[in-house]
Scaffold this motif. Structure first.
Motif, short mmCIF file in Angstrom:
data_model
loop_
_atom_site.label_atom_id
_atom_site.label_comp_id
_atom_site.label_asym_id
_atom_site.label_seq_id
_atom_site.Cartn_x
_atom_site.Cartn_y
_atom_site.Cartn_z
N VAL A 72 0.86 -1.25 -0.10
CA VAL A 72 0.02 0.00 -0.08
C VAL A 72 0.89 1.38 -0.01
CG1 VAL A 72 -1.60 1.39 0.93
CG2 VAL A 72 -1.70 -1.49 1.13
N GLY A 73 0.97 2.36 -0.77
CA GLY A 73 1.59 3.41 -0.70
C GLY A 73 0.65 4.11 0.14
N ASN A 74 1.91 5.24 0.77
CA ASN A 74 1.63 6.63 1.65
C ASN A 74 0.26 7.25 1.26
OD1 ASN A 74 1.89 8.98 2.74
ND2 ASN A 74 3.10 8.45 4.22
N PRO A 75 -0.90 7.29 1.56
CA PRO A 75 -1.81 8.25 0.93
C PRO A 75 -1.50 10.05 1.58
CG PRO A 75 -2.89 6.72 2.54
CD PRO A 75 -1.08 6.76 2.49
N LEU A 76 -0.62 9.99 1.96
CA LEU A 76 -0.37 11.61 1.80
C LEU A 76 0.91 11.54 0.45
CD1 LEU A 76 -1.06 13.99 3.41
CD2 LEU A 76 1.22 13.40 4.41
N LEU A 77 1.69 10.91 0.66
CA LEU A 77 2.86 10.98 -0.59
C LEU A 77 1.92 11.47 -2.48
CD1 LEU A 77 5.98 9.81 -1.61
CD2 LEU A 77 4.56 8.88 -2.57
N ASP A 78 1.37 9.97 -2.04
CA ASP A 78 0.00 9.59 -3.33
C ASP A 78 -0.50 11.38 -4.12
OD1 ASP A 78 0.43 6.65 -3.53
OD2 ASP A 78 -0.85 6.36 -2.15
N ILE A 79 -1.03 12.00 -3.27
CA ILE A 79 -2.24 13.64 -3.11
C ILE A 79 -0.56 14.29 -2.99
CG2 ILE A 79 -2.97 15.25 -2.40
CD1 ILE A 79 -4.62 13.03 -0.47
N TYR A 118 1.32 15.60 -13.98
CA TYR A 118 2.63 15.91 -13.65
C TYR A 118 2.73 14.70 -11.89
CZ TYR A 118 7.65 17.05 -12.48
OH TYR A 118 9.09 17.08 -12.67
N ASN A 119 3.37 14.20 -12.80
CA ASN A 119 4.31 13.27 -11.34
C ASN A 119 5.02 13.08 -10.75
OD1 ASN A 119 2.23 10.56 -13.46
ND2 ASN A 119 1.20 11.62 -11.68
N TYR A 120 5.98 14.15 -9.58
CA TYR A 120 7.20 14.44 -9.28
C TYR A 120 7.95 12.64 -9.03
CZ TYR A 120 5.79 18.70 -7.69
OH TYR A 120 5.60 20.26 -7.47
N ARG A 127 7.89 4.31 -5.72
CA ARG A 127 8.59 4.89 -6.05
C ARG A 127 8.44 5.33 -7.48
NH1 ARG A 127 10.51 -0.37 -6.44
NH2 ARG A 127 12.51 -0.10 -4.99
N ASN A 128 8.86 6.81 -8.14
CA ASN A 128 8.40 6.73 -9.27
C ASN A 128 10.35 7.42 -9.81
OD1 ASN A 128 6.81 7.80 -11.58
ND2 ASN A 128 7.00 9.31 -11.21
N PRO A 129 10.40 6.62 -10.13
CA PRO A 129 12.23 6.34 -11.35
C PRO A 129 12.47 7.64 -12.02
CG PRO A 129 10.99 4.59 -11.94
CD PRO A 129 10.51 5.40 -10.77
N ASN A 130 10.98 7.78 -12.63
CA ASN A 130 11.02 9.40 -13.72
C ASN A 130 10.03 9.97 -13.43
OD1 ASN A 130 12.19 6.80 -15.17
ND2 ASN A 130 13.71 8.98 -15.74
N SER A 131 10.49 11.65 -13.17
CA SER A 131 9.41 12.32 -13.74
C SER A 131 8.44 12.27 -14.88
CB SER A 131 9.23 13.53 -13.27
OG SER A 131 10.62 14.31 -14.74
N ASN A 132 6.92 13.02 -14.66
CA ASN A 132 6.57 12.05 -16.22
C ASN A 132 5.65 13.24 -16.48
OD1 ASN A 132 4.00 11.32 -15.51
ND2 ASN A 132 5.51 9.44 -14.79
N ASP A 183 10.80 12.80 -16.96
CA ASP A 183 11.95 13.62 -16.97
C ASP A 183 11.08 15.05 -17.09
OD1 ASP A 183 13.76 11.25 -16.00
OD2 ASP A 183 13.98 10.72 -18.07
N VAL A 184 9.96 16.00 -17.27
CA VAL A 184 10.41 17.15 -17.24
C VAL A 184 10.85 17.54 -15.81
CG1 VAL A 184 8.81 18.74 -17.36
CG2 VAL A 184 8.69 16.70 -18.90
N PRO A 185 11.39 18.43 -15.67
CA PRO A 185 11.99 18.98 -14.38
C PRO A 185 11.28 20.05 -13.31
CG PRO A 185 12.60 20.35 -15.53
CD PRO A 185 11.74 19.79 -16.94
N ALA A 186 10.52 19.77 -11.66
CA ALA A 186 10.01 19.35 -10.92
C ALA A 186 9.89 20.81 -11.08
CB ALA A 186 10.75 18.95 -9.89
N ALA A 187 10.35 21.68 -11.68
CA ALA A 187 10.22 23.29 -11.35
C ALA A 187 8.67 23.54 -12.13
CB ALA A 187 11.07 24.79 -11.64
N GLN A 188 7.86 23.99 -11.65
CA GLN A 188 6.38 23.97 -11.83
C GLN A 188 6.07 25.19 -13.18
OE1 GLN A 188 2.99 25.15 -9.22
NE2 GLN A 188 1.43 25.13 -10.97
#
Length: 1022
Positions: free
Chosen positions: A401-408, A452-454, A471-476, A526-531
């Motif tokens: 089960v994933g962490n629900p807070l992280l899911d959001i 966007y997924n960090y 985990r999410n090894p690549n942002s998308n 692999d899109v940067p995290a900066a919005q």
């Protein structure tokens, strides 16, 4: 906004939006100035309550106004003017001003008039002349509730209309009119907004609505042909009235909070249960996390509306603006809507009129990652902390089960829609009894969504306790743009004339419409995290994926309707509509949908002249057919699937294309035939009104899959074709009473109830629809089959709980075979329905459905001097709910509800209700089915009208303050979050929140929590 107006499909709507605003400025400068300002209140003589919507007009002119919700008015006149007060159903009153500044008027009900005008398809009729089943709800009743759409506020106010709402911001409720009439084809009601046909009204500000008219039976809806199979809801928005400019503000603000949260096991309770279920000791530790408290909140809600109204005898205007926000109960979930509307009417002379209606709405939806977060919050172990010092507790180390807070927080989903809805009409009346009207309408929508997924890994930078599989090894990043455009053009001629005792109205015309949809999707990793860098071109070009889709269809129709009345006693209506739809093959493209209705005004007969009970008594009957073309546009067209690998000699796969589906080239219309019998009455000097209806509705030639030999010859395939029938039959009752106790104290009581029986009456070789997959061992939970309601639960029957080994050994079939030899004490004992000595899907039984046997509404009102109190109740009985979230337990380490932790089977408890602590993944059974009966206080509102003498000093015409509550209290048997379940909540790629099909309704898996709302509001007129 610039991009919207430049869209080629929407250019023609620009003048519809801009012209009324320019005319408003012109009208405001030319409105006539008069000498005296008169204010006052118009009251109902029978109840001593204020009368809203009363026309107040200066005699001999086109200058006038209307009373507000409390009966108050204000008008600028000359000292010697005469005011005419009129309202449908009341005797007209004329009063000379004589220099007075305040004139209060009491109107007496005209029980003989019966001339209330209601909106029907492509026109209006006197209520007394209507032979179909219709109901009208005033906009003043709907605006009291702090909701996004008028349909939410409609709940419980109309018999035969079932509204199933979701608490998710931006979502539209499910509307069922007289039951579910299809399983695969569309089941949604048609909305008609100022003549424009649409399937969604989330863009309409409820404060702008005058009336909502619901057409329920085939006689009333047949005029809409292919669009009327599921009922029609006609919405009329406000228009200007001649006179001095008036300004009105209405608004409310408050908080939403979860109505009910399922109590979950705390750390100690969980550890005890999990230790037994897993066979390993689980320590409660020092943390006890309430995961729902981590992802839920009390959300702020506000709704504001400002309108301007006025004009001259040549042109009138109504302009409004609205702003609505709903934070939602789930963190990171916010919906906002800004809307503007401009309605104009022009009278060139007594022969020619024209008008424009235009509205623009911008919806902005920050969408929480609900599907995983909410479900994970139910399953996540409470012994794992949620977050500390920026790091997350890693639930995936402990369980799957994933962490629900992280899911959001590690997902950012945002959708924005821009919508223009407009229409223009031209009406020419060359002679008094002949009218030509042309109406052109359009609905343009542009939807943009961004997901966007960090990027995050299972290391100490993200988690307190690294490891596991979250985990999410690549942002998308994914972008989706969807555009739809729908136009309609109606050209109608109406003949209306009276000949002595005969009254005849004939309507003939044509209507055409076209719908187009285009959608484009782009994706990169692999899109940067900066919005500010969330653009496709900033990602890795090697991971780019693009896709597109579209749809297009046309309809062309010819309509005719005849209304005949003899001596206001005997009524007859006949309607015919020929519909052509491009969604069908050429040989089946046209459908023909007739209806007839008859009425008898019993109260107008001579033998009723001396009775003093009934003011009006009408018997009516009708029959009609309507069609449904809401099927996939390519339902009959065989398409080729590209890029399939085919192995030739040597095992080498070669890409190619192939036909992978079988389609029926003769697909035809779904058709609904309905008979209706009703009686309407008004009695006891108008204090009591009521209506009783019986209906029998059969939908035939419904689309369903039928088994046929496969195109490859090595297996059976299925083809979508017309091979099913569904019946809805029921009774509707509506009663309303109003009266007064003293001159200052009056009241009203209204109620409605609907009994409906839904069942599949013929599959004709079609395959039963299996749906409602939960996951794990529960690949389906519903079955739509002969003799059962649509979406019936189809599960194993639980007979009890095995108490010991002897109990297991003694459970045998007729041949002495032990039926569940691998069971353990504390496991469920399932019914061997077919007697073959084993438990499998062949032992499933039907166990009810979510469709209620009855639903009801109760509406109360009380007025004392300046105070008003109203209460609305709603509920349903006779339906079932499938507790999907409880059924979805995937392992022994999943959390459980507190009731399961305490009431489980143990060797000493001997319970036959709940199993022993287990690892979950149980088969679908009656254990997960619970009663869906509920009754709820939908709305409770207390208001106070400020005294007029105080308001006049500050230049205010009317002002009312109020406090309102929604979903304040619910009585329910269901143990889950809510008994009101539209189906699986889903958010489309375009960001539209929708609900599942009728075959998935009544399953609580990821349902958004129901909200209770408390808000304060203000209505002010200048």
């Amino acid at each position: 906004m610039r991009n919207i107006l430049l869209n080629r499909n929407a250019r023609w709507l620009v003048p519809l939006l801009v012209a009324p605003l320019l005319i408003l400025l012109a009208n405001s400068s030319i409105a006539g100035q008069t000498d005296t300002r008169v204010t006052g209140k118009v009251t109902d003589k029978a109840t001593n309550t204020g009368l809203p919507g009363v026309t107040v007009q200066v005699k001999g002119t086109n200058t006038g106004t209307v009373t507000d919700a409390t009966g108050t008015y204000s008008i600028q006149v000359t000292e010697n003017a005469t005011l005419v007060f009129s309202s449908i159903g009341f005797v007209k009153s004329e009063v000379s001003v004589g220099g007075r500044a305040e004139i209060n008027v009491t109107l007496e009900e005209d029980t003989k008039a019966l001339d209330e005008v209601v909106v029907v398809g492509y026109g209006t009729q006197r209520k007394s002349d209507v032979t179909g089943a219709t109901v009208t709800i005033k906009g003043d009743e709907l605006v009291k509730q702090p909701v996004l759409t008028a349909t939410q506020a409609l709940q419980g106010k109309a018999a035969g209309v079932q509204i199933i709402s979701s608490g998710q911001p931006g979502s539209s409720p499910v509307v069922r009119i007289r039951g579910t009439g299809s399983a695969i084809g569309g089941t949604a009601a048609l909305f008609v907004v100022d003549g424009v046909l649409t399937d969604d009204i989330t863009n309409i500000n409820t404060a702008d609505i005058v009336n909502v008219d619901v057409l329920k039976d085939a006689s009333a809806t047949a005029i809409y042909g292919s669009r009327g199979a599921n009922g029609v809801i006609i919405i009329t928005t406000k228009r200007g009235t001649a006179g001095k400019m008036t300004v009105n503000y209405s608004g409310n603000a408050g908080f939403r909070m979860p109505s009910y949260l399922v109590p979950m096991a705390n750390a100690a309770e969980y550890a005890n249960y999990a230790s037994v279920a897993s066979g390993n000791l689980v320590s409660p530790g020092s943390t006890s996390t309430d995961w729902y408290k981590q992802i839920l909140r009390n959300g702020f809600q506000q709704n504001h509306g400002l309108s301007i109204n006025g004009g001259t005898d040549k042109s009138t205007y109504f302009v409004s603006a609205g702003y609505y926000t709903d934070q939602g109960l789930v963190i990171d979930n916010v919906y906002k809507r800004f809307s503007i509307r401009a309605n104009n009417d022009f009278t060139f002379n007594k022969h020619v009129k024209a008008g424009l209606s235009a509205s623009y709405a911008n919806g902005d939806n920050q969408i929480a990652n609900l599907s995983s977060a909410y479900n994970n919050a139910y399953r996540a172990a409470p012994i794992i902390q949620s977050k500390e010092n920026g790091k997350y507790g890693n639930t995936s180390v402990y369980q799957n089960v994933g962490n629900p807070l992280l899911d959001i927080e590690k997902n950012n989903n945002h959708a924005q829609d821009n919508r223009l809805l407009g229409s223009a009409y031209l009406e020419i009346k060359p002679i008094e009894w002949l009218t030509f009207r042309s109406n052109l309408g359009g609905d343009w929508v542009n939807l943009n969504s961004r997901e966007y997924n960090y990027q995050f890994n299972n290391d100490t930078t993200t988690f307190i306790n690294p490891g596991g599989n979250q985990r999410n090894p690549n942002s998308n990043l994914k972008f989706i743009n969807t555009r739809t455009f729908h136009w309609t053009w109606d050209n109608l001629v109406t003949f209306n004339k009276k000949f002595d005792k005969h009254a005849l109205t004939v309507l003939v015309g044509t209507t055409a419409e076209k719908y187009t949809l285009t959608s484009f999707t782009a994706y990169r990793k692999d899109v940067p995290a900066a919005q500010n860098l969330w653009y496709i071109n900033t990602g890795d070009a090697n991971t780019s994926t693009n896709d597109g889709a579209g749809d297009q269809y046309n309809r062309n129709s010819y309509i005719g309707r005849l209304n005949y009345s003899f001596n206001d006693k005997y009524l007859f209506t006949a309607t015919i509509r020929a519909d052509g739809s491009s969604r069908f093959p050429a040989q089946n493209r046209w459908g023909y949908f007739p209806s007839v209705g008859a009425g008898w005004m019993i109260s107008n007969e001579d033998f009723m002249a001396n009775q003093h009970i009934f003011d009006m008594l009408k018997l009516r009957a009708s029959w009609g057919k309507v069609g449904n073309d809401r099927i996939p546009t390519d339902a009959y067209t065989v398409t080729v699937t590209p890029n399939l690998a085919y192995p030739f000699g040597g095992g080498i796969a070669t890409p190619g294309s192939a036909i992978t589906q079988i389609k029926d080239p003769n697909v035809k219309w779904e058709t609904t035939e309905e008979a209706d019998l009703g009686i309407e009455f008004t009695a006891l000097s108008g204090r009591l009104t009521g209506e009783l209806n019986y209906y029998n509705k059969k939908s035939r030639d419904l689309l369903i899959n039928v088994k046929v030999p496969s195109v490859t010859g090595d297996a059976d395939g299925v083809v979508l074709t017309n091979a099913a029938s569904i019946q809805n039959q029921g009774v509707e009752l509506t009663l309303n009473w109003r009266g007064k106790i003293t001159n200052d104290l009056s009241y009203r009581i209204g109620g409605n109830a609907t009994l409906n029986q839904n069942k599949v009456i013929g599959l004709n070789g079609g395959q039963p629809i299996l749906d409602g997959a939960i996951g794990g061992n529960q690949q389906y939970t519903t079955r739509t089959d002969n003799g059962q309601p649509v979406g019936s639960f189809y599960v194993l029957q639980v007979l009890g709980v095995f108490q010991n080994d002897a109990d297991i050994g003694n459970y045998k079939n007729a041949t002495g075979q032990v039926i569940q030899p691998s069971a353990n004490p504390g496991d469920f004992k399932y019914q061997d329905t077919n007697g073959d000595g084993k438990i499998d899907d062949n032992d499933r039984v039907f166990a009810g459905s979510y469709q209620p046997k009855a639903y009801f509404g109760l509406n109360l009102g009380l007025t004392y001097k300046g105070f008003d109190l109203s209460a609305d109740f709603y509920g349903n009985v006779g339906n079932q709910i499938y507790n999907g979230k409880r059924a979805f337990r995937q392992s022994a380490l999943d959390n459980v509800e507190r009731s399961m932790a305490y009431n489980r089977w143990t060797p000493s408890s001997g319970t036959q209700t709940n199993p022993a602590a287990n690892s979950g993944n149980l088969p679908a059974s009656t254990y997960f089915i619970e009663s869906g009966n509920f009754a709820r206080i939908n709305n409770l509102t207390l208001g106070y009208q400020l005294p007029g003498t105080l308001l006049q000093k500050v230049g205010i015409t009317t002002a009312r303050v109020f406090v309102t509550g929604q979903n304040l209290f619910t009585i329910k048997k269901y143990s889950g979050f809510t008994a009101e379940l539209p189906g699986f909540n889903t958010t489309s790629n375009a960001g539209i929140v929708t609900t599942g099909s009728p075959t998935t309704q009544g399953i609580e898996l990821n349902a958004y929590p129901t909200a209770s709302t408390v808000a304060f509001g203000l209505n002010v007129g200048f």
